[in-house]
Design an enzyme around this catalytic site. Sequence first.
Site, PDB file in Angstrom:
ATOM      1  N   HIS A  29       7.343  -2.446   2.126  1.00  0.00           N
ATOM      2  CA  HIS A  29       8.321  -1.370   1.926  1.00  0.00           C
ATOM      3  C   HIS A  29       7.933  -0.602   0.660  1.00  0.00           C
ATOM      4  O   HIS A  29       7.595  -1.217  -0.353  1.00  0.00           O
ATOM      5  CB  HIS A  29       9.720  -1.993   1.775  1.00  0.00           C
ATOM      6  CG  HIS A  29      10.795  -0.966   1.627  1.00  0.00           C
ATOM      7  ND1 HIS A  29      11.272  -0.239   2.701  1.00  0.00           N
ATOM      8  CD2 HIS A  29      11.475  -0.522   0.538  1.00  0.00           C
ATOM      9  CE1 HIS A  29      12.201   0.601   2.273  1.00  0.00           C
ATOM     10  NE2 HIS A  29      12.341   0.452   0.970  1.00  0.00           N
ATOM     11  N   SER A  33      -2.856   3.546   7.075  1.00  0.00           N
ATOM     12  CA  SER A  33      -3.695   3.290   5.896  1.00  0.00           C
ATOM     13  C   SER A  33      -3.549   1.845   5.401  1.00  0.00           C
ATOM     14  O   SER A  33      -4.517   1.259   4.903  1.00  0.00           O
ATOM     15  CB  SER A  33      -3.396   4.289   4.775  1.00  0.00           C
ATOM     16  OG  SER A  33      -2.156   4.033   4.165  1.00  0.00           O
ATOM     17  N   ASN A  46       6.455  -7.452   6.233  1.00  0.00           N
ATOM     18  CA  ASN A  46       6.499  -5.987   6.181  1.00  0.00           C
ATOM     19  C   ASN A  46       6.201  -5.535   4.760  1.00  0.00           C
ATOM     20  O   ASN A  46       6.373  -6.305   3.809  1.00  0.00           O
ATOM     21  CB  ASN A  46       7.899  -5.510   6.588  1.00  0.00           C
ATOM     22  CG  ASN A  46       8.006  -3.995   6.590  1.00  0.00           C
ATOM     23  OD1 ASN A  46       7.119  -3.288   7.089  1.00  0.00           O
ATOM     24  ND2 ASN A  46       9.084  -3.465   6.030  1.00  0.00           N
TER      25      ASN A  46
HETATM   26  C1  GRF Z   1       3.948   2.788   3.928  1.00  0.00           C
HETATM   27  O1  GRF Z   1       4.458   3.568   2.891  1.00  0.00           O
HETATM   28  C2  GRF Z   1       4.728   1.506   4.039  1.00  0.00           C
HETATM   29  O2  GRF Z   1       5.295   1.103   2.842  1.00  0.00           O
HETATM   30  C3  GRF Z   1       5.815   1.854   5.012  1.00  0.00           C
HETATM   31  O3  GRF Z   1       5.236   2.738   5.917  1.00  0.00           O
HETATM   32  C4  GRF Z   1       4.154   3.419   5.295  1.00  0.00           C
HETATM   33  C5  GRF Z   1       2.977   3.256   6.190  1.00  0.00           C
HETATM   34  O4  GRF Z   1       1.864   3.999   5.762  1.00  0.00           O
HETATM   35  N1  GRF Z   1       6.357   0.668   5.638  1.00  0.00           N
HETATM   36  P1  GRF Z   1       0.469   3.817   6.490  1.00  0.00           P
HETATM   37  O5  GRF Z   1       0.686   4.161   7.962  1.00  0.00           O
HETATM   38  O6  GRF Z   1       0.052   2.406   6.308  1.00  0.00           O
HETATM   39  O7  GRF Z   1      -0.428   4.800   5.819  1.00  0.00           O
END
Ligand code: GRF
Length: 212
Positions: A114, A17, A112
């Site tokens: 988080h 997402s 990244n």
């Molecule tokens: C997100 O919560 C991000 O913070 C973490 O992994 C998750 C990825 O979600 N690093 P998506 O695949 O982008 O929906």
Amino acid sequence: MINKKNKVAFFASGGGSNFQAILDKINSQELSEADPVLLISNNSKCGAVLKAQEAQVAVAHISGYTHKTEEQQAQAMVQVLQKYGVEWIVLAGYMKKIPALVLEKWKNRIINIHPALLPAFGGTGMWGHHVHKAVIASGVRVSGATVHFVDEIYDNGAIIAQKSVPVFSEDTPKNVAERVLVVEHDLYWRALQGLLSSKIYLQGSKVYGDIQ
Ligand code: GRF
């Protein structure tokens, strides 16, 4: 003025997402500084791969299944990143450690997101619902999202941008995750834009400039 296009690769393992949220901003021209040229995934069946295919972004599947050793995987990553002329790497839910070789070649060019306010609730084992469980168990009344540079230690690199959300007494990890994800989608592209336009930059170990 025509913005310089920076070739960006995404690394993802899950639903994608965040990857999609950034693609949407590129498509709407709000993030005109980025050219999404490649998605690398260790999971050929994940949502992020499907999203890349739909958006006609090249996909490279690199995992223990495609390449036996970690060294071979690292070499394959470098090869495909160089083939596409990648300048920046955006981790969007990538569940593997980035090989040292890639860190070295794209030093200070890997970011990244988080799902908590680092430096709290980060590090080994702090991913997905584990993060939100720890947030609730600690009793804090705010959480949020952090965009940061990637170095050899999990969730350790310089912080680029953060956005908070409230944590309510009746919250579950799922509630918090959903609330954080909404702000992730708004934060990540803005942080990337700041970096690609050099409005945000790293000097030494400190980040200067703010998201717009
Ligand atoms: C997100 O919560 C991000 O913070 C973490 O992994 C998750 C990825 O979600 N690093 P998506 O695949 O982008 O929906």
